[in-house]
Design a protein around this motif. Structure first.
Motif, short mmCIF file in Angstrom:
data_model
loop_
_atom_site.label_atom_id
_atom_site.label_comp_id
_atom_site.label_asym_id
_atom_site.label_seq_id
_atom_site.Cartn_x
_atom_site.Cartn_y
_atom_site.Cartn_z
N PHE A 1 7.92 -10.73 -14.08
CA PHE A 1 9.16 -11.04 -13.37
C PHE A 1 9.42 -12.54 -13.34
O PHE A 1 10.56 -12.98 -13.48
N ALA A 2 8.37 -13.33 -13.15
CA ALA A 2 8.55 -14.78 -13.14
C ALA A 2 8.91 -15.29 -14.52
O ALA A 2 9.75 -16.19 -14.67
N ARG A 3 8.30 -14.72 -15.55
CA ARG A 3 8.59 -15.18 -16.92
C ARG A 3 10.07 -15.01 -17.24
O ARG A 3 10.72 -15.94 -17.74
N VAL A 4 10.63 -13.84 -16.94
CA VAL A 4 12.04 -13.62 -17.27
C VAL A 4 12.96 -14.37 -16.30
O VAL A 4 14.06 -14.80 -16.69
N ALA A 5 12.52 -14.55 -15.06
CA ALA A 5 13.33 -15.33 -14.11
C ALA A 5 13.47 -16.76 -14.60
O ALA A 5 14.56 -17.35 -14.53
N VAL A 6 12.38 -17.34 -15.09
CA VAL A 6 12.43 -18.71 -15.63
C VAL A 6 13.40 -18.78 -16.80
O VAL A 6 14.23 -19.70 -16.90
N LEU A 7 13.34 -17.80 -17.70
CA LEU A 7 14.25 -17.79 -18.84
C LEU A 7 15.70 -17.71 -18.39
O LEU A 7 16.57 -18.43 -18.91
N TYR A 8 15.96 -16.84 -17.42
CA TYR A 8 17.34 -16.69 -16.95
C TYR A 8 17.83 -17.97 -16.30
O TYR A 8 18.96 -18.42 -16.54
N LEU A 9 17.01 -18.58 -15.47
CA LEU A 9 17.43 -19.80 -14.78
C LEU A 9 17.57 -20.97 -15.77
O LEU A 9 18.46 -21.81 -15.61
N LYS A 10 16.72 -21.02 -16.76
CA LYS A 10 16.88 -22.07 -17.79
C LYS A 10 18.23 -21.92 -18.49
O LYS A 10 18.90 -22.91 -18.81
N TRP A 11 18.60 -20.68 -18.75
CA TRP A 11 19.88 -20.44 -19.42
C TRP A 11 21.05 -20.77 -18.51
O TRP A 11 21.91 -21.60 -18.85
N ARG A 12 21.07 -20.18 -17.33
CA ARG A 12 22.23 -20.31 -16.47
C ARG A 12 22.34 -21.67 -15.78
O ARG A 12 23.44 -22.17 -15.53
N LEU A 13 21.21 -22.29 -15.48
CA LEU A 13 21.25 -23.55 -14.72
C LEU A 13 20.98 -24.78 -15.57
O LEU A 13 21.26 -25.89 -15.13
N LYS A 14 20.44 -24.58 -16.78
CA LYS A 14 20.15 -25.74 -17.64
C LYS A 14 20.84 -25.66 -19.00
O LYS A 14 20.73 -26.59 -19.79
N GLY A 15 21.53 -24.55 -19.26
CA GLY A 15 22.24 -24.43 -20.52
C GLY A 15 21.34 -24.24 -21.72
O GLY A 15 21.75 -24.54 -22.86
N ASP A 16 20.13 -23.70 -21.52
CA ASP A 16 19.19 -23.48 -22.61
C ASP A 16 19.56 -22.19 -23.34
O ASP A 16 19.24 -21.09 -22.89
N THR A 17 20.26 -22.30 -24.46
CA THR A 17 20.72 -21.11 -25.16
C THR A 17 19.59 -20.35 -25.86
O THR A 17 19.72 -19.15 -26.12
N THR A 18 18.49 -21.04 -26.15
CA THR A 18 17.33 -20.32 -26.68
C THR A 18 16.81 -19.34 -25.64
O THR A 18 16.53 -18.18 -25.93
N ALA A 19 16.70 -19.81 -24.39
CA ALA A 19 16.31 -18.91 -23.30
C ALA A 19 17.36 -17.83 -23.10
O ALA A 19 17.04 -16.66 -22.85
N GLY A 20 18.63 -18.19 -23.24
CA GLY A 20 19.71 -17.22 -23.06
C GLY A 20 19.67 -16.10 -24.08
O GLY A 20 20.13 -14.98 -23.80
N GLY A 21 19.07 -16.37 -25.26
CA GLY A 21 18.95 -15.33 -26.27
C GLY A 21 18.10 -14.15 -25.83
O GLY A 21 18.14 -13.09 -26.45
N SER A 22 17.35 -14.32 -24.75
CA SER A 22 16.57 -13.21 -24.23
C SER A 22 17.44 -12.14 -23.58
O SER A 22 16.99 -11.01 -23.39
#
Length: 382
Positions: free
Chosen positions: A235-256
């Motif tokens: 749960f933490a792994r995917v939460a980090v990916l989601y927050l990186k995408w939505r709050l930092k604009g990390d589109t690589t993370a958003g690809g998840s």
């Protein structure tokens, strides 16, 4: 469709969550500071009582987006999901949990708002360690079980840019207005059909506003999630990916999360998507919120005067304002109310009147020496 559960589910969710917390009171030993590049720990602040603040031990050069969190069972123990929250902080976020470390009692949604208020204020406090170190234009609200209901309750705050719901769902059809008012992206991370919150989460999913960007991920772990596992588990792994995408604009993370071939698609996660585009997670600098100010003299006598200034938000919400006040030569302020003097000819909002909805007004006043006529006022919003 009527909710499948009412008071019986409330009782069951609290009971199950309490059991999870009881067995998870001493979480599995985590790697020190989490797995991210910024080893993290927690602290408290006198300015934010009854909360636990998770932060990188050494603040990085990048500004930290903010994640405010409601614990499972609405527990007043801010360490309830400490492995999970420390992991998030170690990836360059400031995570604030309701409840003091090892605190007791129950929390409320208002405490999430207090966390947001505190972060915004600390980011603007020149003598504070968080001065200009937080990205308060990027704030996520989230929570587990009962804490997810707290996150729903604050999702309408204009400062919240995305909401994350973990093993939770609205308990009553009467609360569906909270879904109808959603305008920002939302993500659900649920424990699969064995999660007691699963039916209500899925019901919420069907009632989301048309066009709202939304993600639903189900991992078959039940209601307890993975919060107490090392570094918060999956749960933490995917939460980090989601927050990186939505709050930092990390589109690589958003690809998840986006597309038929998303990183979580075809894995142990069961994925649903609505209105998701990869560039939808890219932060853009919002235009500054506009405000205006008008000045009027209320009373004038030989050697003194009383004046008032009305501050009005423009078409966007205002989270703070500053008025530059140009007084005639020889005039000065002797006393001030409903605002704070911050320098010669400059005042800012008080703690209670800085937040204005679009078109909303507030007024401050002052008594001065000299002549009040002919002053100029200019408002700047934050």
């Amino acid at each position: 469709m009527a909710r499948r559960v009412r008071n019986s589910l409330i009782t069951a969710v609290v009971a199950v969550t309490a059991a999870v917390l009881a067995f998870g009171g001493a979480p599995a030993q985590a790697a020190v500071g989490g797995s991210g590049p910024y080893p993290a720990d927690y602290e408290t602040s006198a300015g934010l009582p009854n909360h636990t603040i998770y932060r990188p031990q050494n603040l990085p050069a990048e500004r930290l987006p903010v994640f405010v969190w409601g614990n499972g069972g609405c527990s007043g123990n801010g360490l309830s999901q400490q492995n999970f929250l420390r992991e998030i902080a170690s990836h360059g976020f400031l995570a604030i949990a309701n409840g003091a470390p090892n605190g007791s009692g129950s929390t409320t949604a208002q405490q999430l708002t207090q966390s947001v208020d505190w972060a915004v204020a600390e980011n603007s406090r020149p003598d504070g360690k968080y001065y200009d170190r937080l990205d308060t234009t990027r704030i996520a609200a989230g929570g587990f079980s009962c804490g997810g209901l707290e996150a729903y309750a604050v999702s309408g705050d204009p400062r919240v840019t995305t909401t994350t719901i973990f093993s939770s769902g609205l308990l009553n059809d009467a609360d569906d207005y909270q879904l109808r008012r959603l305008t920002k992206p939302i993500a659900y991370f649920i424990g699969g059909p064995g999660d007691i919150a699963y039916p209500n989460a899925m019901d919420d999913w069907t009632k989301l506003p048309a066009g709202l960007p939304a993600f639903m991920g189900n991992l078959n772990v039940g209601h307890g999630g993975t919060y107490d596992q090392v570094n918060g588990g999956e749960f933490a792994r995917v939460a980090v990916l989601y927050l990186k995408w939505r709050l930092k604009g990390d589109t690589t993370a958003g690809g998840s999360f986006v597309g038929s071939n998303c990183g979580l698609c075809g894995t142990q996660w069961q994925v649903r998507q609505k209105n998701l585009t990869l560039d939808g997670g890219t932060p853009t600098t919002p235009p500054p919120s506009a405000c205006s100010a008008t000045y009027s003299v209320q009373d004038q006598w030989n050697g003194g005067f009383v004046a008032s200034v009305t501050v009005t938000a423009g078409t966007a919400a205002v989270n703070g304002w500053r008025v530059a006040l140009g007084l005639p030569g020889g005039a000065s302020i002797s006393s001030l109310w409903n605002a704070v003097a911050t320098g010669t000819g400059t005042v800012t909002n008080a703690s209670y009147n800085g937040r204005l909805s679009p078109g909303q007004s507030t007024t401050f006043g002052f008594q001065g020496t000299g002549t009040g006529g002919g002053a100029t006022v200019t408002c700047t919003a934050s």
